[in-house]
Design a protein around this motif. Structure first.
Motif, short mmCIF file in Angstrom:
data_model
loop_
_atom_site.label_atom_id
_atom_site.label_comp_id
_atom_site.label_asym_id
_atom_site.label_seq_id
_atom_site.Cartn_x
_atom_site.Cartn_y
_atom_site.Cartn_z
N ARG A 5 81.95 41.59 15.13
CA ARG A 5 82.63 40.72 14.18
C ARG A 5 81.69 39.76 13.49
N TRP A 7 81.46 35.83 11.42
CA TRP A 7 82.04 34.49 11.42
C TRP A 7 81.37 33.59 10.42
N HIS A 40 88.86 30.91 18.42
CA HIS A 40 87.92 31.90 17.89
C HIS A 40 86.70 32.01 18.79
N GLU A 44 87.38 35.35 20.95
CA GLU A 44 87.05 36.44 20.03
C GLU A 44 85.58 36.65 19.77
N ASP A 49 77.42 38.71 17.55
CA ASP A 49 78.19 38.57 16.30
C ASP A 49 77.39 37.75 15.28
N PRO A 139 86.82 33.42 10.87
CA PRO A 139 86.39 34.81 10.74
C PRO A 139 86.00 35.16 9.30
N THR A 141 85.02 38.86 7.01
CA THR A 141 84.98 40.33 7.11
C THR A 141 83.56 40.83 6.90
#
Length: 156
Positions: A5, A7, A40, A44, A49, A139, A141
């Motif tokens: 992911r 961030w 987050h 997550e 990341d 977050p 994308t």
DNA sequence: GCCAACGTTGGC
DNA sequence: GCCAACGTTGGC
């Protein structure tokens, strides 16, 4: 390999800028006292990341570079320290309220990607940064990350 | 430094 | 559980 992911984290440039992060190589992201931002980080974020590093309260504000989550989330130690400004008397070591991750420096962008530029880019119109105020860990994308890097002049 | 947005607190 | 008061974020 890196985590899945992406961030964006905000930091006031005068308090802790990407230059400070570059100097320190990595830092514990202490002091986040917003539940959504905490969630987050706690629930997550994964090791590796990628993280856009945003300078808030700057002139101009914008994305200054790239960082990375290092290791696993753990309780924010400042919540347990009565002498710390981020001390939280409601937290205990058996029931921590605030969690964080370590953030590691990756690279400084050759140029700041300003908030104004982000707003002007149609592919970024759904970015959380541009639609939600006051969320310091949010977050992003994969596509948004790629667009921001492109705006910064960094090769994908 | 101003102030709008908006998350949090606490009285009821 | 509502919601007014309050405090903070963060662009300008």
């Amino acid at each position: 390999m890196t985590g899945g992911r992406c961030w964006l984290i905000k930091s006031e440039a005068e308090v802790y800028s990407i230059d400070d992060l570059a100097r320190d190589a990595s830092t514990a992201w202490t002091g986040v006292r917003n539940y959504e931002a905490r969630n987050h980080m706690r629930d997550e974020m994964s090791d590796g990341d990628l993280v856009l590093y945003y300078h808030s309260n700057a002139s101009p504000p914008g994305v200054a570079g790239l960082a990375r989550v290092r290791g696993a989330p753990y309780p924010d130690p400042t919540q347990f320290d009565p002498s710390d400004p981020y001390f939280d008397p409601r937290a205990s070591t058996v029931d921590p309220r605030w969690w964080l991750v370590d953030i590691e420096f990756v690279e400084m962008f050759p140029r700041l990607v300003t908030l104004q530029e982000l707003r002007a880019e149609p592919r970024l119109r759904d970015m959380v940064l541009l639609n939600r105020m006051r969320l310091s860990v949010q977050p992003v994308t994969n596509e948004e990350l790629a667009v921001v890097k492109h705006l910064a002049g960094v090769g994908a």
